[in-house]
Design a protein around this motif. Structure first.
Motif, PDB file in Angstrom:
ATOM      1  N   GLY A   1      51.099  38.672  10.658  1.00  0.00           N
ATOM      2  CA  GLY A   1      50.808  37.509  11.329  1.00  0.00           C
ATOM      3  C   GLY A   1      49.370  37.249  11.338  1.00  0.00           C
ATOM      4  N   THR A   2      48.790  36.044  12.140  1.00  0.00           N
ATOM      5  CA  THR A   2      47.406  35.838  12.190  1.00  0.00           C
ATOM      6  C   THR A   2      46.907  36.944  13.316  1.00  0.00           C
ATOM      7  OG1 THR A   2      46.042  34.165  12.837  1.00  0.00           O
ATOM      8  CG2 THR A   2      48.186  34.109  13.949  1.00  0.00           C
ATOM      9  N   ASP A   3      45.555  36.825  13.348  1.00  0.00           N
ATOM     10  CA  ASP A   3      44.789  37.527  14.169  1.00  0.00           C
ATOM     11  C   ASP A   3      44.609  37.029  15.851  1.00  0.00           C
ATOM     12  OD1 ASP A   3      43.262  39.938  14.766  1.00  0.00           O
ATOM     13  OD2 ASP A   3      41.513  38.661  15.159  1.00  0.00           O
ATOM     14  N   GLU A   4      45.219  35.877  15.759  1.00  0.00           N
ATOM     15  CA  GLU A   4      45.098  34.980  17.129  1.00  0.00           C
ATOM     16  C   GLU A   4      46.526  34.507  17.561  1.00  0.00           C
ATOM     17  OE1 GLU A   4      42.698  31.646  16.589  1.00  0.00           O
ATOM     18  OE2 GLU A   4      40.880  32.991  16.317  1.00  0.00           O
ATOM     19  N   ILE A   5      46.844  35.022  18.984  1.00  0.00           N
ATOM     20  CA  ILE A   5      48.254  34.740  19.295  1.00  0.00           C
ATOM     21  C   ILE A   5      48.196  34.151  20.714  1.00  0.00           C
ATOM     22  CG2 ILE A   5      49.258  36.867  18.197  1.00  0.00           C
ATOM     23  CD1 ILE A   5      48.873  38.206  20.930  1.00  0.00           C
ATOM     24  N   PRO A   6      49.256  33.803  21.098  1.00  0.00           N
ATOM     25  CA  PRO A   6      49.125  33.000  22.697  1.00  0.00           C
ATOM     26  C   PRO A   6      48.858  34.057  23.720  1.00  0.00           C
ATOM     27  CG  PRO A   6      51.148  32.225  21.366  1.00  0.00           C
ATOM     28  CD  PRO A   6      50.651  33.287  20.526  1.00  0.00           C
ATOM     29  N   LEU A   7      48.098  33.500  24.822  1.00  0.00           N
ATOM     30  CA  LEU A   7      47.731  34.730  25.724  1.00  0.00           C
ATOM     31  C   LEU A   7      49.132  35.131  26.377  1.00  0.00           C
ATOM     32  CD1 LEU A   7      45.601  36.009  27.282  1.00  0.00           C
ATOM     33  CD2 LEU A   7      45.397  34.056  28.919  1.00  0.00           C
TER      34      LEU A   7
ATOM     35  N   SER B   1      48.716  33.518  39.266  1.00  0.00           N
ATOM     36  CA  SER B   1      49.534  32.499  39.105  1.00  0.00           C
ATOM     37  C   SER B   1      48.714  31.338  38.382  1.00  0.00           C
ATOM     38  CB  SER B   1      49.896  31.964  40.576  1.00  0.00           C
ATOM     39  OG  SER B   1      48.722  31.386  41.249  1.00  0.00           O
ATOM     40  N   ILE B   2      47.864  31.504  37.490  1.00  0.00           N
ATOM     41  CA  ILE B   2      47.323  30.661  36.877  1.00  0.00           C
ATOM     42  C   ILE B   2      48.325  30.240  35.722  1.00  0.00           C
ATOM     43  CG2 ILE B   2      45.343  30.062  35.301  1.00  0.00           C
ATOM     44  CD1 ILE B   2      43.666  31.729  37.217  1.00  0.00           C
ATOM     45  N   PRO B   3      48.617  29.019  35.185  1.00  0.00           N
ATOM     46  CA  PRO B   3      49.273  28.701  34.081  1.00  0.00           C
ATOM     47  C   PRO B   3      48.560  28.788  32.897  1.00  0.00           C
ATOM     48  CG  PRO B   3      49.358  26.819  35.666  1.00  0.00           C
ATOM     49  CD  PRO B   3      48.245  27.834  36.031  1.00  0.00           C
ATOM     50  N   LEU B   4      49.534  29.866  31.831  1.00  0.00           N
ATOM     51  CA  LEU B   4      48.590  30.406  30.840  1.00  0.00           C
ATOM     52  C   LEU B   4      48.704  29.277  29.713  1.00  0.00           C
ATOM     53  CD1 LEU B   4      49.742  33.858  30.796  1.00  0.00           C
ATOM     54  CD2 LEU B   4      47.900  32.922  31.477  1.00  0.00           C
ATOM     55  N   GLY B   5      49.647  28.353  29.697  1.00  0.00           N
ATOM     56  CA  GLY B   5      49.811  27.126  28.852  1.00  0.00           C
ATOM     57  C   GLY B   5      49.929  27.654  27.322  1.00  0.00           C
TER      58      GLY B   5
ATOM     59  N   LEU C   1      46.017  50.893  39.384  1.00  0.00           N
ATOM     60  CA  LEU C   1      45.386  49.921  38.154  1.00  0.00           C
ATOM     61  C   LEU C   1      46.052  48.452  38.534  1.00  0.00           C
ATOM     62  CD1 LEU C   1      44.258  49.662  35.461  1.00  0.00           C
ATOM     63  CD2 LEU C   1      46.676  49.630  34.382  1.00  0.00           C
ATOM     64  N   HIS C   2      45.359  47.616  38.756  1.00  0.00           N
ATOM     65  CA  HIS C   2      45.542  46.207  39.106  1.00  0.00           C
ATOM     66  C   HIS C   2      44.933  45.337  38.058  1.00  0.00           C
ATOM     67  CE1 HIS C   2      44.844  42.779  42.071  1.00  0.00           C
ATOM     68  NE2 HIS C   2      46.031  42.688  41.483  1.00  0.00           N
ATOM     69  N   ILE C   3      45.783  44.592  37.517  1.00  0.00           N
ATOM     70  CA  ILE C   3      45.496  43.715  36.488  1.00  0.00           C
ATOM     71  C   ILE C   3      45.865  41.976  36.844  1.00  0.00           C
ATOM     72  CG2 ILE C   3      46.015  42.741  34.111  1.00  0.00           C
ATOM     73  CD1 ILE C   3      47.096  45.748  33.805  1.00  0.00           C
ATOM     74  N   HIS C   4      44.635  41.178  37.265  1.00  0.00           N
ATOM     75  CA  HIS C   4      44.849  39.983  37.839  1.00  0.00           C
ATOM     76  C   HIS C   4      44.336  38.949  37.018  1.00  0.00           C
ATOM     77  CE1 HIS C   4      41.305  40.474  40.019  1.00  0.00           C
ATOM     78  NE2 HIS C   4      41.709  41.665  40.088  1.00  0.00           N
ATOM     79  N   THR C   5      44.262  37.721  37.180  1.00  0.00           N
ATOM     80  CA  THR C   5      43.714  36.564  36.570  1.00  0.00           C
ATOM     81  C   THR C   5      43.129  35.644  37.718  1.00  0.00           C
ATOM     82  OG1 THR C   5      45.770  35.172  36.477  1.00  0.00           O
ATOM     83  CG2 THR C   5      45.170  36.695  34.604  1.00  0.00           C
ATOM     84  N   ALA C   6      42.137  35.056  37.174  1.00  0.00           N
ATOM     85  CA  ALA C   6      41.254  33.954  38.043  1.00  0.00           C
ATOM     86  C   ALA C   6      40.874  32.767  37.093  1.00  0.00           C
ATOM     87  CB  ALA C   6      40.208  34.532  38.725  1.00  0.00           C
ATOM     88  N   LYS C   7      40.543  31.672  37.537  1.00  0.00           N
ATOM     89  CA  LYS C   7      39.977  30.601  36.901  1.00  0.00           C
ATOM     90  C   LYS C   7      38.700  30.262  37.479  1.00  0.00           C
ATOM     91  CE  LYS C   7      40.771  25.996  35.515  1.00  0.00           C
ATOM     92  NZ  LYS C   7      41.890  24.519  35.749  1.00  0.00           N
ATOM     93  N   GLU C   8      37.735  30.280  36.898  1.00  0.00           N
ATOM     94  CA  GLU C   8      36.251  29.865  37.072  1.00  0.00           C
ATOM     95  C   GLU C   8      35.519  28.593  36.370  1.00  0.00           C
ATOM     96  OE1 GLU C   8      32.032  32.312  36.693  1.00  0.00           O
ATOM     97  OE2 GLU C   8      33.232  32.951  38.300  1.00  0.00           O
ATOM     98  N   GLU C   9      35.590  27.315  36.874  1.00  0.00           N
ATOM     99  CA  GLU C   9      35.199  26.155  36.150  1.00  0.00           C
ATOM    100  C   GLU C   9      36.069  26.005  34.867  1.00  0.00           C
ATOM    101  OE1 GLU C   9      30.928  26.448  35.759  1.00  0.00           O
ATOM    102  OE2 GLU C   9      30.421  25.993  37.761  1.00  0.00           O
ATOM    103  N   ASP C  10      35.436  26.107  33.591  1.00  0.00           N
ATOM    104  CA  ASP C  10      36.163  25.934  32.408  1.00  0.00           C
ATOM    105  C   ASP C  10      36.520  27.393  31.817  1.00  0.00           C
ATOM    106  OD1 ASP C  10      35.696  23.311  32.662  1.00  0.00           O
ATOM    107  OD2 ASP C  10      33.960  22.998  31.516  1.00  0.00           O
ATOM    108  N   PHE C  11      36.347  28.461  32.612  1.00  0.00           N
ATOM    109  CA  PHE C  11      36.694  29.775  32.005  1.00  0.00           C
ATOM    110  C   PHE C  11      37.819  30.412  32.667  1.00  0.00           C
ATOM    111  CE2 PHE C  11      31.992  29.235  31.304  1.00  0.00           C
ATOM    112  CZ  PHE C  11      32.052  29.566  29.941  1.00  0.00           C
TER     113      PHE C  11
ATOM    114  N   HIS D   1      36.496  30.527  27.366  1.00  0.00           N
ATOM    115  CA  HIS D   1      36.793  29.344  27.562  1.00  0.00           C
ATOM    116  C   HIS D   1      38.225  28.834  27.734  1.00  0.00           C
ATOM    117  CE1 HIS D   1      32.932  27.144  27.761  1.00  0.00           C
ATOM    118  NE2 HIS D   1      32.600  28.258  27.012  1.00  0.00           N
ATOM    119  N   ILE D   2      38.481  28.199  28.446  1.00  0.00           N
ATOM    120  CA  ILE D   2      40.138  27.350  28.478  1.00  0.00           C
ATOM    121  C   ILE D   2      40.341  26.371  27.425  1.00  0.00           C
ATOM    122  CG2 ILE D   2      41.888  26.581  30.056  1.00  0.00           C
ATOM    123  CD1 ILE D   2      40.379  27.774  32.371  1.00  0.00           C
TER     124      ILE D   2
END
Length: 576
Positions: free
Chosen positions: A421-427, A456-460, A491-501, A572-573
């Motif tokens: 497949g392609t080198d790009e996939i959904p997050l 809890s950020i929607p990955l879309g 080991l802690h893996i978490h997400t956050a949103k900062e403006e458009d990132f 970038h989102i």
């Protein structure tokens, strides 16, 4: 040198241009030799005719400007009201209207040096308005002369009372009294001065003749020639022409031109003896000019060669070299010229092309290294051996539940790696693969490492490069948890949103890295690697994210709140 110059197209065009410029001179010389003074007299006749046209154009221009302003002035609202309702106006209103009209009349008067005065005759008020004063009566004789004009002759020159006028009337028929009449008196001395300036160097005389009304204005006393001129004008019936007339055994060259704007002919008369005398002088001067022109032509040709051909040839040579892959810049001379800007533009283009080629070459090499790294990740035999060894131990220990879960995780892991497949996939798929990898490592490390996912950020439908999280998590297991005791690894893996990132944090509590070492790793990651340099997993991920999302994205290292290393994946989102 001449052979090289003659073979150059631009030089040939220069030679043709010089021939076009010099051909009239050679033709004039041949006419002088072959046909003599008669043909040269024709050339001078054309010059006289041009002088006639120029003088007539000057008179027409001045008259047309005044005529146009007068024509516009006829429709002036203040003037119409004064001519129609002037008697019903009170004294103050009438004076104000007259002042406004006088200001506009003054503009018409000052519009041309030929204008002496402008007058407006208002019969309803029995008054004559001048540009500078207000007369209480109307000169009936002058008013009748100014009003006796039809629409066909309005705006033309008219001669009356030894003066020249331009007239317009408004309202009424030719036999009836107009609503008002306007006239501009022209300066006879100024007109005669203009006529005197025509071909003065040749001793020429000039006259303006109105054939229909039978009057003329002359620069000198040409009354003796007037009947002969009128006879020729009647016979020719042309609006312009050049003729030779003889009077009292003396020949005169006569040029005439009719002006529909002025309503008459401008005639220029030049004694042929005066004209031929000047030609005799010019004949010798032309030969001198031709002899002097030869070295000037040679010098000018060489100057053109130096200023145009040679720099252009230099530029074309560098373009030819560039076609064969030699990107050499042109040395810019100290003296500024138009070619200096061309050279600077060429050098800037060469620099830009070199940068683009280097970028393309570098990106190609990096892409190849990324592909190799990806293949290495897909077929890493050590990880496969370790998984098989762990599975074997689980089977021997009869822990079938964990062995079953472990074998499923390993299956999903290698299915993801080996899937085409392609080198790009959904997050979301990338995070699921990371969870699979963490599940395998948790079974391998047992209770020594505590792993948590949060956010809890929607990955879309966010699309990311393939395998950007596993190499980061793998580094934590490889370096941070290699020498820890039981129940100490975190080991802690978490997400956050900062403006458009969107930011993905991978944090551990390892203690093998100092702050200086973290800073050094940061510098190594953002540094563009050489083609022969081994690219670590973090560098690989950093470059791929930057290529996908731009320079503001990538991997950034900090000290974790858990005490170990914090890896931030920033990009970038996507707008879905």
């Amino acid at each position: 040198m001449k052979k090289a110059m003659s073979s150059t197209p631009i030089f040939m065009r220069l030679i043709l241009a010089f021939l076009v410029v010099l051909s009239p001179i050679f033709l004039v010389m041949l006419v002088i030799v072959d046909k003599g003074k008669d043909d040269l007299r024709l050339k001078m006749s054309e010059s006289i005719m041009d002088g006639n046209r120029h003088a007539l154009y000057s008179l027409e221009y001045e008259s047309e400007r005044s005529r146009r302003l007068m024509h516009e002035f006829i429709l002036d609202q203040d003037l119409l009201e004064l001519a129609i309702n002037g008697k019903e106006m009170d004294w103050y209103e009438r004076i104000e209207k007259i002042k406004l009209i006088q200001r506009r009349m003054k503009l018409v008067k000052q519009s041309s040096p030929l204008n002496l005065e402008m007058k407006t005759y208002v019969p309803s008020l029995d008054r004559t308005i001048l540009s500078g004063e207000y007369q209480t009566t109307i000169n009936e004789t002058e008013f009748m002369a100014m009003s006796n004009i039809d629409g066909q002759h309005e705006g033309l020159w008219r001669y009356w009372d030894d003066r020249v006028w331009i007239q317009f009337r408004y309202g009424g028929t030719l036999d009836a009294q107009p609503l008002f009449t306007q006239s501009v008196e022209l300066s006879l001395p100024q007109i005669r001065q203009t006529l005197s300036n025509i071909n003065r160097s040749l001793g020429g005389m000039a006259a303006f003749i109105n054939m229909s009304e039978g009057w003329d204005i002359s620069s000198e006393n040409v009354s003796e020639l007037r009947p002969l001129l009128l006879s020729h004008l009647r016979v020719s019936k042309n609006e312009s022409g050049m003729e030779s007339i003889t009077y009292d055994n003396e020949s005169f060259l006569t040029a005439y031109q009719y002006s529909p704007i002025l309503g008459g002919y401008l005639v220029v008369i030049v004694p042929e003896e005066n004209m031929l005398g000047e030609i005799n002088k010019y004949e010798g001067r032309l030969w001198i000019l031709f002899i002097v022109a030869l070295p000037l032509i040679v010098a000018f040709s060489y100057m053109i060669y130096l200023t145009i051909h040679k720099p252009l040839r230099k530029l074309l040579t560098h373009f030819e070299r560039m076609k064969h892959g030699h990107f050499h810049q042109i040395e810019i001379p100290d003296k500024k010229s138009e070619f200096t800007y061309l050279y600077k533009g060429f050098n800037e283009m060469v620099e830009r092309l070199e940068d683009l080629m280097n970028e393309v070459h570098q990106q190609k090499g990096i892409s190849q290294l990324h592909e190799l790294k990806r293949l290495q990740l897909q077929i890493n035999p050590h990880f496969l051996y370790n998984c098989l060894f762990v599975l074997n131990q689980l089977i021997l220990s009869h822990d079938t539940q964990v062995a079953y879960r472990f074998s499923l995780a390993v299956g999903r892991y290698f299915q993801f790696l080996t899937k085409d497949g392609t080198d790009e996939i959904p997050l979301e798929m990338e995070i699921d693969h990371s969870r699979t990898y963490v599940e395998i490592q948790k079974i391998c490390f047992g209770e020594r490492v505590h792993i948590s996912f949060s956010g809890s950020i929607p990955l879309g439908t966010q699309i990311v490069p393939r395998l950007i999280l596993q190499p980061i998590i793998e580094n934590s297991f490889k370096y941070a948890f290699g020498k820890i005791s039981m129940n100490e690894g975190k080991l802690h893996i978490h997400t956050a949103k900062e403006e458009d990132f969107l930011l993905i944090f991978v944090e551990d509590n390892g203690n093998v890295l100092t702050d200086a070492q973290i800073r050094e790793l940061n510098e190594r990651i953002i540094k563009v690697p050489d083609l022969n340099e081994d690219i670590s997993g973090l560098q690989n991920v950093h470059r791929r994210i930057r290529l996908k999302f731009g320079q503001d994205s990538g991997i950034f290292l900090n000290r974790s709140s858990l005490g170990g290393l914090q890896v931030i994946v920033k990009f970038h989102i996507s707008q879905s």
